[in-house]
Design an enzyme around this catalytic site. Structure first.
Site, short mmCIF file in Angstrom:
data_model
loop_
_atom_site.label_atom_id
_atom_site.label_comp_id
_atom_site.label_asym_id
_atom_site.label_seq_id
_atom_site.Cartn_x
_atom_site.Cartn_y
_atom_site.Cartn_z
N GLN A 1 0.83 -1.09 0.00
CA GLN A 1 0.08 -0.13 0.01
C GLN A 1 0.81 1.35 0.01
O GLN A 1 1.83 1.32 0.94
CB GLN A 1 -0.75 0.00 1.27
CG GLN A 1 -1.85 1.11 1.51
CD GLN A 1 -2.77 1.09 2.64
OE1 GLN A 1 -2.16 0.58 3.60
NE2 GLN A 1 -3.92 1.93 2.84
N SER B 1 0.92 6.61 2.30
CA SER B 1 1.32 7.93 3.18
C SER B 1 2.57 8.62 2.36
O SER B 1 3.33 7.61 1.64
CB SER B 1 1.90 7.10 4.51
OG SER B 1 0.94 6.56 5.28
N SER C 1 4.26 -1.20 4.08
CA SER C 1 4.65 -2.25 4.56
C SER C 1 4.95 -3.38 3.85
O SER C 1 4.40 -3.66 2.83
CB SER C 1 3.32 -2.90 5.42
OG SER C 1 3.10 -1.80 6.52
N GLU D 1 -10.14 -1.42 5.69
CA GLU D 1 -8.84 -1.60 6.37
C GLU D 1 -9.45 -1.70 8.03
O GLU D 1 -8.74 -2.28 8.89
CB GLU D 1 -7.89 -0.57 6.19
CG GLU D 1 -6.70 -0.79 6.78
CD GLU D 1 -5.38 0.15 6.44
OE1 GLU D 1 -5.85 0.94 5.74
OE2 GLU D 1 -4.21 -0.15 6.23
N ASN E 1 -5.68 6.42 15.99
CA ASN E 1 -6.97 6.18 16.75
C ASN E 1 -7.47 7.53 17.36
O ASN E 1 -8.49 7.61 17.57
CB ASN E 1 -6.51 5.17 18.29
CG ASN E 1 -6.64 3.92 17.96
OD1 ASN E 1 -6.63 3.36 16.77
ND2 ASN E 1 -6.61 3.02 18.88
N GLU E 2 -6.75 8.55 17.35
CA GLU E 2 -7.20 10.04 17.59
C GLU E 2 -8.30 10.20 16.41
O GLU E 2 -9.19 10.94 16.84
CB GLU E 2 -5.96 10.95 17.73
CG GLU E 2 -5.08 10.90 18.90
CD GLU E 2 -4.24 9.59 19.02
OE1 GLU E 2 -3.64 9.22 17.86
OE2 GLU E 2 -3.70 9.29 20.02
C1 FAD Z 1 3.24 -0.65 11.27
C2 FAD Z 1 2.95 0.53 10.32
C3 FAD Z 1 2.60 0.02 9.10
C4 FAD Z 1 1.99 0.98 8.27
N1 FAD Z 1 1.79 0.54 6.78
C5 FAD Z 1 1.53 1.32 5.86
C6 FAD Z 1 1.40 1.04 4.60
O1 FAD Z 1 1.62 0.01 4.29
N2 FAD Z 1 1.16 1.90 3.60
C7 FAD Z 1 0.94 3.37 3.96
O2 FAD Z 1 0.65 4.03 3.12
N3 FAD Z 1 1.22 3.84 5.23
C8 FAD Z 1 1.55 2.96 6.13
N4 FAD Z 1 1.59 3.19 7.43
C9 FAD Z 1 1.61 4.68 7.73
C10 FAD Z 1 0.16 4.90 8.61
O3 FAD Z 1 -0.85 5.21 7.67
C11 FAD Z 1 0.65 6.64 9.33
O4 FAD Z 1 1.50 6.36 10.11
C12 FAD Z 1 -0.62 7.20 10.01
O5 FAD Z 1 -1.71 7.54 8.76
C13 FAD Z 1 -0.19 8.44 10.61
O6 FAD Z 1 0.40 9.31 9.88
P1 FAD Z 1 1.60 10.07 10.44
O7 FAD Z 1 2.51 8.87 10.92
O8 FAD Z 1 2.23 11.06 9.34
O9 FAD Z 1 1.32 10.72 11.61
P2 FAD Z 1 0.57 12.13 11.77
O10 FAD Z 1 -0.59 12.35 10.98
O11 FAD Z 1 1.66 13.14 11.76
O12 FAD Z 1 0.16 12.17 13.23
C14 FAD Z 1 1.01 12.07 14.47
C15 FAD Z 1 0.22 12.37 15.64
O13 FAD Z 1 -0.80 13.53 15.72
C16 FAD Z 1 -2.19 12.97 15.71
N5 FAD Z 1 -2.97 13.82 14.75
C17 FAD Z 1 -2.74 14.23 13.59
N6 FAD Z 1 -3.70 14.72 13.06
C18 FAD Z 1 -4.58 14.85 14.16
C19 FAD Z 1 -5.88 15.64 14.26
N7 FAD Z 1 -6.71 16.44 13.50
N8 FAD Z 1 -6.67 15.57 15.49
C20 FAD Z 1 -6.03 14.77 16.57
N9 FAD Z 1 -4.74 14.31 16.52
C21 FAD Z 1 -4.15 14.10 15.45
C22 FAD Z 1 -1.92 11.52 15.32
O14 FAD Z 1 -3.29 10.85 16.06
C23 FAD Z 1 -0.72 11.11 15.81
O15 FAD Z 1 -1.04 10.70 17.13
C24 FAD Z 1 2.05 2.34 8.43
C25 FAD Z 1 2.17 2.72 9.69
C26 FAD Z 1 2.70 1.84 10.75
C27 FAD Z 1 2.94 2.25 12.10
#
Ligand code: FAD
Length: 389
Positions: free
Chosen positions: A125, A128, A160, A244, A370-371
């Site tokens: 996928q 991100s 992933s 998902e 989860n947020e």
């Molecule tokens: C094990 C694992 C596998 C993954 N696999 C894939 C994959 O295969 N393909 C892919 O595309 N992505 C993948 N991801 C990425 C995943 O989808 C993102 O990590 C996720 O969407 C969060 O984005 P970010 O890491 O940029 O965090 P951010 O969006 O920067 O968030 C950082 C923190 O801020 C909080 N936050 C952000 N916006 C808000 C809001 N509006 N209100 C309240 N809180 C907020 C979030 O909840 C989090 O705690 C994977 C992630 C993990 C950990």
């Protein structure tokens, strides 16, 4: 719903159980996050597919058994109870395939689903980006129109198992002048070995190399590999996201089996384990059973023509938090040995509790944090006012 299974459901369950008990490897396969483990798990996908157990709920023409959603849930319960290997084809089977069933063309389904079901093509996928996770609609990778297709440019991250996968599906900005960020996006499929694609594994604390970032430089994608209408990728992506967070990525069988193993650990634990730990074991059993019943109710509603919608966010928060609590309890029961990694000789259950625990910590992050899910629950299910973003 009526919780008594029909004779056909019971027969299906018995057939799955018999097959799994004969086929599941006695010693767990190496981690699918490593090159060796990835190919061992691919072999396992071939074996599942050869006897039509890889995609039981799909139509027979694509390698399935046309099983009902309830039968799929039963299969999953048997699968995890048997300790069968993790599904390396999961991103394709549980995310891309439902998207293709809903938005793909007959030609795409005929071309993509068979090799996916057989584990010949493993999908990653690619959603991100370094600056776009929760706020996915802010993504900046582009798809620019060219003769007969599109040229992709940009960077994707946290993909992933992309280090070993064959192809990827992702969202790209195809109309930079669209009025709103959710508009002007397109949903495309591309090969990870196509000219212009660089796959760079991301360093993980456990040293396993499967997680990767992708760099795309003028990568050609033919029109045939666009899913849904160009520019309407957000609507297509939301059906992938619903799957998902909903039933398909983390079925209750995974948790009922893990809670059963936790109860077995508790029974073997020294008397010093104490009643507080016993209560946490009971909580895990009850949580897993509650999720199972919730999923049965969902399945019967879907079978009656309903849809899951925003309730998939409830599911996601529930299973991800249950998974952490369950693994924390297991590690507390095991004591210091519980922390040994899967390659340590004395690691209980081949290190699966320690590995499961570290992976469970990612549950509240992937598939939408989860947020964000709590925001969706507050706004769309409870009708609370929109939060400030
Ligand atoms: C094990 C694992 C596998 C993954 N696999 C894939 C994959 O295969 N393909 C892919 O595309 N992505 C993948 N991801 C990425 C995943 O989808 C993102 O990590 C996720 O969407 C969060 O984005 P970010 O890491 O940029 O965090 P951010 O969006 O920067 O968030 C950082 C923190 O801020 C909080 N936050 C952000 N916006 C808000 C809001 N509006 N209100 C309240 N809180 C907020 C979030 O909840 C989090 O705690 C994977 C992630 C993990 C950990």
């Amino acid at each position: 719903m009526d919780l008594d299974l029909t004779a056909a459901d019971e027969a299906f369950r018995a057939e799955a159980r018999a097959w799994l008990s004969a086929q599941v490897p006695a010693v767990p396969l190496p981690s699918l996050e490593t090159a060796e483990g990835f190919s061992a798990h691919r072999e396992w996908e071939h074996r599942l597919a050869a006897d039509r157990w890889s995609v039981v709920s799909w139509p027979e023409e694509y390698g399935g058994r046309g099983a009902s959603l309830l039968q799929w849930l039963l299969f999953e319960e048997e699968y995890y109870a048997a300790g069968a290997p993790g599904r390396v084809g999961q991103n394709g089977i549980s995310l891309l395939a439902p998207t293709l069933f809903e938005h793909g063309t007959d030609e795409q389904r005929a071309r993509v689903l068979g090799p996916m079901a057989r584990g010949e093509v493993i999908w990653a996928q690619a959603w991100s980006e370094p600056e776009s996770g929760s706020d996915l609609a802010s993504l900046r990778s582009t798809a620019v129109r060219t003769d007969g297709g599109w040229l992709l440019n940009g960077q994707k991250t946290w993909s992933s198992r992309a280090a070993f996968a064959d192809r990827a599906f992702g969202l790209f900005r195809s109309d930079p002048d669209a009025a709103r960020p959710h508009q002007g996006l397109s949903y495309l499929m591309f090969a990870l070995d196509a000219p212009g694609v660089t796959v760079r594994p991301l360093g993980r604390l456990d040293g396993k190399p499967a997680f990767a970032e992708l760099f795309l430089d003028e990568v050609f994608v033919p029109d045939a590999d666009v899913i849904g209408e160009p520019g309407r990728g957000w609507q297509v992506a939301m059906s992938t996201a619903g799957n998902e967070r909903g039933l398909t990525l983390r079925s209750p069988g995974r948790f009922t089996a893990a809670a059963g193993r936790l109860a077995a650990l508790w029974r073997e634990a020294p008397q010093t384990a104490g009643p507080a730990l016993g209560e946490r074991v009971a909580d895990a059993l009850i949580g897993a059973r509650a999720y199972q019943l919730f999923a049965y109710a969902h399945a019967s509603r879907l079978a009656a023509g309903g849809s899951i919608g925003a309730e998939s966010s409830l599911n996601k928060v529930f299973w991800s938090e249950l998974d952490i609590a369950l693994h924390e309890t297991a590690l507390d029961l095991l004591g210091p040995y519980g922390m040994l990694a899967d390659d340590a000789d004395e690691a209980p259950a081949h290190g699966s509790w320690a590995e499961g625990y570290t992976f469970s910590l990612a549950g509240p992050i992937y598939a939408g944090t989860n947020e964000i899910q709590r925001d969706i629950i507050a706004e769309r299910l409870l009708g609370l006012p929109k939060g400030r973003r």
